[in-house]
Write an enzyme that holds these catalytic residues in place. Structure first.
Site, mmCIF file in Angstrom:
data_model
loop_
_atom_site.group_PDB
_atom_site.id
_atom_site.type_symbol
_atom_site.label_atom_id
_atom_site.label_comp_id
_atom_site.label_asym_id
_atom_site.label_seq_id
_atom_site.Cartn_x
_atom_site.Cartn_y
_atom_site.Cartn_z
ATOM 1 N N HIS A 88 44.290 38.798 41.161
ATOM 2 C CA HIS A 88 42.846 39.036 41.956
ATOM 3 C C HIS A 88 42.163 38.021 42.185
ATOM 4 C CE1 HIS A 88 43.134 42.921 38.200
ATOM 5 N NE2 HIS A 88 44.377 42.198 39.098
ATOM 6 N N SER A 89 42.134 36.817 42.280
ATOM 7 C CA SER A 89 41.536 36.604 43.393
ATOM 8 C C SER A 89 41.710 36.676 44.997
ATOM 9 C CB SER A 89 42.248 34.679 42.798
ATOM 10 O OG SER A 89 40.963 33.442 44.342
ATOM 11 N N HIS A 103 53.530 46.584 40.116
ATOM 12 C CA HIS A 103 53.331 47.988 39.553
ATOM 13 C C HIS A 103 55.294 48.469 39.879
ATOM 14 C CE1 HIS A 103 49.447 49.623 40.210
ATOM 15 N NE2 HIS A 103 49.135 48.664 40.334
ATOM 16 N N SER A 151 62.360 50.582 42.564
ATOM 17 C CA SER A 151 62.518 52.380 42.581
ATOM 18 C C SER A 151 61.350 52.743 43.142
ATOM 19 C CB SER A 151 62.759 52.658 40.502
ATOM 20 O OG SER A 151 61.090 51.831 40.310
ATOM 21 N N ASP A 170 63.042 46.481 40.980
ATOM 22 C CA ASP A 170 64.306 47.240 41.245
ATOM 23 C C ASP A 170 64.429 47.752 42.813
ATOM 24 O OD1 ASP A 170 63.194 49.078 40.306
ATOM 25 O OD2 ASP A 170 64.241 49.352 38.985
ATOM 26 N N ASP A 221 41.285 30.879 45.250
ATOM 27 C CA ASP A 221 41.141 29.754 44.626
ATOM 28 C C ASP A 221 41.050 30.498 43.279
ATOM 29 O OD1 ASP A 221 38.981 31.417 44.394
ATOM 30 O OD2 ASP A 221 38.556 30.488 46.388
ATOM 31 N N THR A 231 35.305 35.513 47.319
ATOM 32 C CA THR A 231 37.099 33.981 47.787
ATOM 33 C C THR A 231 37.901 35.269 48.193
ATOM 34 O OG1 THR A 231 37.170 32.899 46.370
ATOM 35 C CG2 THR A 231 35.590 32.300 48.145
HETATM 36 CA CA CA Z 1 39.557 33.750 45.667
#
Ligand code: CA
Length: 315
Positions: free
Chosen positions: A191-192, A64, A86, A84, A226, A221
């Site tokens: 996102h894993s 972000h 911010s 940076d 993974d 998981t």
């Molecule tokens: Ca995972």
């Protein structure tokens, strides 16, 4: 005997060139020593050495903060700086942006850490993200360059892609920030080890209250780095994890797994589907590609000449 003496001499030379830091640890660059102390503080008092919620939030914060930049609209940035800090420096402004909901705790925790150790907010964000990945089994080592100056201006609203955005919108935004479609797919390996928090806030709150690990993750998981995330996203979906589908959510293949509309769209878009499939089949390529793209994202817009390499501090 000659060889042995030469070998010992070389060790002595190397040893003499390194700076001794706290607890007898050493660093090639003296200014990197402070990061050992930050590491101790971070792991003991925030992450607790775990691949848990705080570690997940630290990784989310790095995205972000880095993406709050626009090449085509220079009014939306300051001197081409991406990551940076911010979001910490101007937390009173940027935490009000809808896309940054849920980052309050990690922003405050990292601000306190940075202030306590005298490091910049941009550096602490990148450092904490790199350490958070190493707390998750399978997580690759990401290089860490220190020395970013603090931000002097807040990012504007609307630059962080939302889960309800189309693939066209997300890819245009990513390109504007200086990343390719392939690099976006690489970065989504995050996102894993991530859980949904605010797409379905009711479900998150309920699950958090009863059992932390039941907060709906993006794969089954969330404590392991993974490639299940890429594989699962390619499966057909027919389950609603909560009471109803929310904006930015689509049907999931498994009970207890949350699927973002944006992940679903990108896994099937012609510009990103090939890379998605490749990473779903190759966990080693996934890990190395993620590390490479994270390192690139952390340096976009930065002046490498003023940074120093403290990668050796990352566990
Ligand atoms: Ca995972």
């Amino acid at each position: 005997m000659k060889l042995s003496l030469a070998y010992l001499a070389s060790i002595a030379t190397v040893g003499a060139s390194r700076t001794t830091c706290s607890k007898g640890r050493t660093a090639a660059i003296a200014t990197c020593c402070v990061w050992y102390d930050v590491l101790d503080d971070l792991q003991t008092n925030l992450f607790e050495g775990k691949c848990g919620d705080d570690a997940h939030d630290a990784l989310r914060l790095s995205f972000h903060d880095a993406i709050g930049f626009s090449r085509k609209d220079q009014s939306k940035c300051l001197i081409n700086v991406h990551l940076d800090g911010s979001l910490i420096k101007f937390a009173d402004i940027e935490l009000d942006y809808a896309a940054n909901e849920g980052l309050e705790s990690i922003v405050m925790a990292e601000r306190d850490l940075a202030d306590a150790h005298g490091v910049s907010y941009g550096d602490i964000i990148q450092f904490a993200a790199a350490v958070s990945v190493r707390n998750c089994p399978g997580g690759p080592r990401i290089s860490f360059m220190a020395g970013r100056p603090n931000a002097t201006k807040a990012a504007v609203d609307g630059l962080v892609p939302e889960p309800f955005d189309s693939a066209n919108t997300i890819l245009a935004r990513i390109q504007d920030a200086g990343l390719t479609p392939e690099e976006l797919v690489n970065l989504l390996a995050s996102h894993s080890i991530a859980v949904q928090e605010h797409v379905d806030p009711y479900q998150h709150t309920q699950m958090s209250h009863f059992r932390q690990f039941q907060i709906p993750p993006f794969d089954l998981t969330p404590g392991i780095f993974d490639n299940n995330f890429y594989r699962d996203t390619l499966l057909p979906g027919f389950i609603t994890p909560g009471s109803t589908l929310h904006s930015g959510q689509v049907l999931s293949p498994f009970k207890g797994e949350f699927r973002l509309q944006s992940d679903f769209a990108l896994s099937r878009d012609l510009r990103t589907a090939g890379r998605w499939l490749l990473l779903s089949l190759d966990p080693f390529l996934m890990a190395s590609s993620f590390a490479t793209s994270m390192a690139k994202m952390a340096l976009l817009g930065q002046n490498p000449g003023i940074l120093h390499d403290c990668s050796e501090i990352i566990p």
